[in-house]
Design a protein around this motif. Structure first.
Motif, short mmCIF file in Angstrom:
data_model
loop_
_atom_site.label_atom_id
_atom_site.label_comp_id
_atom_site.label_asym_id
_atom_site.label_seq_id
_atom_site.Cartn_x
_atom_site.Cartn_y
_atom_site.Cartn_z
N MET A 165 -47.89 5.60 28.64
CA MET A 165 -47.72 5.22 30.05
C MET A 165 -49.06 4.90 30.68
O MET A 165 -50.03 5.61 30.51
CB MET A 165 -46.99 6.33 30.80
N GLY A 166 -49.09 3.78 31.38
CA GLY A 166 -50.30 3.33 32.05
C GLY A 166 -51.21 2.50 31.15
O GLY A 166 -52.17 1.90 31.63
N ILE A 167 -50.93 2.46 29.87
CA ILE A 167 -51.73 1.69 28.92
C ILE A 167 -50.91 0.56 28.34
O ILE A 167 -51.25 -0.61 28.43
CB ILE A 167 -52.25 2.57 27.75
N GLY A 168 -49.81 0.90 27.69
CA GLY A 168 -48.98 -0.07 27.00
C GLY A 168 -48.41 0.58 25.76
O GLY A 168 -47.78 1.63 25.84
N GLN A 169 -48.68 0.01 24.61
CA GLN A 169 -48.17 0.55 23.35
C GLN A 169 -49.33 0.84 22.41
O GLN A 169 -50.35 0.16 22.45
CB GLN A 169 -47.21 -0.44 22.70
N VAL A 170 -49.13 1.87 21.57
CA VAL A 170 -50.12 2.25 20.58
C VAL A 170 -49.41 2.30 19.23
O VAL A 170 -48.44 3.05 19.07
CB VAL A 170 -50.77 3.61 20.90
N VAL A 171 -49.87 1.49 18.30
CA VAL A 171 -49.23 1.38 16.99
C VAL A 171 -50.26 1.73 15.93
O VAL A 171 -51.39 1.23 15.97
CB VAL A 171 -48.69 -0.05 16.76
N THR A 172 -49.87 2.57 14.98
CA THR A 172 -50.72 2.87 13.83
C THR A 172 -50.04 2.32 12.59
O THR A 172 -48.86 2.59 12.34
CB THR A 172 -50.98 4.37 13.69
N LEU A 173 -50.80 1.52 11.84
CA LEU A 173 -50.31 0.88 10.63
C LEU A 173 -51.05 1.41 9.42
O LEU A 173 -52.22 1.80 9.53
CB LEU A 173 -50.55 -0.64 10.71
N ARG A 174 -50.41 1.39 8.26
CA ARG A 174 -51.07 1.68 6.98
C ARG A 174 -50.99 0.39 6.17
O ARG A 174 -49.92 -0.17 5.99
CB ARG A 174 -50.40 2.82 6.23
N LEU A 175 -52.14 -0.08 5.68
CA LEU A 175 -52.19 -1.34 4.96
C LEU A 175 -53.37 -1.36 4.02
O LEU A 175 -54.33 -0.62 4.21
CB LEU A 175 -52.27 -2.51 5.94
N PRO A 176 -53.32 -2.23 3.01
CA PRO A 176 -54.52 -2.40 2.18
C PRO A 176 -55.61 -3.09 3.01
O PRO A 176 -55.31 -3.95 3.84
CB PRO A 176 -54.06 -3.32 1.05
N ALA A 177 -56.83 -2.71 2.78
CA ALA A 177 -57.94 -3.32 3.53
C ALA A 177 -57.94 -4.83 3.40
O ALA A 177 -58.31 -5.54 4.34
CB ALA A 177 -59.26 -2.73 3.05
N SER A 178 -57.48 -5.34 2.28
CA SER A 178 -57.48 -6.80 2.06
C SER A 178 -56.53 -7.54 3.00
O SER A 178 -56.65 -8.75 3.15
CB SER A 178 -57.10 -7.11 0.61
#
Length: 139
Positions: A86-99
């Motif tokens: 709230m007051g910021i927006g959305q926060v998403v954490t992803l897991r991915l290969p660095a490439s």
């Protein structure tokens, strides 16, 4: 003679810049099927800060028009968490290969910008190391 040499050098720099830009535009976003493994995975936390001067319906319409939810997250990129802050927006954490970092960045540049300002925080999983250090210290 010095003036003509400077002119030739400037022309060469300009031609090089033009050739570089043509090549990079044609390249596009590389699509990758790489999957994260313990030795190549990163976590990427993205803050999507919404434009509070515009109504939510307008922001969502822009996201729809730009294809945000079709393109994000890219196939094969794991969503670890996705919260509304709230007051910021959305926060998403992803897991991915660095490439695949560039691919994710380009998807967001093409589909999220305008509705959101984005901030990126690449990290790595430290949980096992931190717990092991704690256990060793408490024995």
């Amino acid at each position: 003679m010095r003036g003509s040499k400077a002119l030739v050098t400037a022309a060469m720099v300009l031609i090089s810049a033009l050739l570089f830009n043509v090549g990079s535009e044609a390249q596009g976003v590389p699509q990758s099927t790489a999957t994260p493994t313990p030795d190549n995975a990163i976590l990427l936390t993205v803050f999507f800060k919404h434009d509070q001067s515009r109504p939510l319906s307008e922001l969502n319409a822009q996201l729809e028009k730009q294809g945000f939810y079709k393109a994000f997250p890219p196939a094969g990129v794991e969503v670890v968490s996705w919260y509304v802050m709230m007051g910021i927006g959305q926060v998403v954490t992803l897991r991915l290969p660095a490439s695949r970092l560039r691919e994710v960045n380009r998807v967001l540049e093409d589909t999220a910008w305008g509705s959101y300002r984005t901030e990126f925080y690449p990290t790595y999983d430290y949980k096992a190391v931190g717990i092991a250090a704690h256990e060793k210290a408490t024995q």
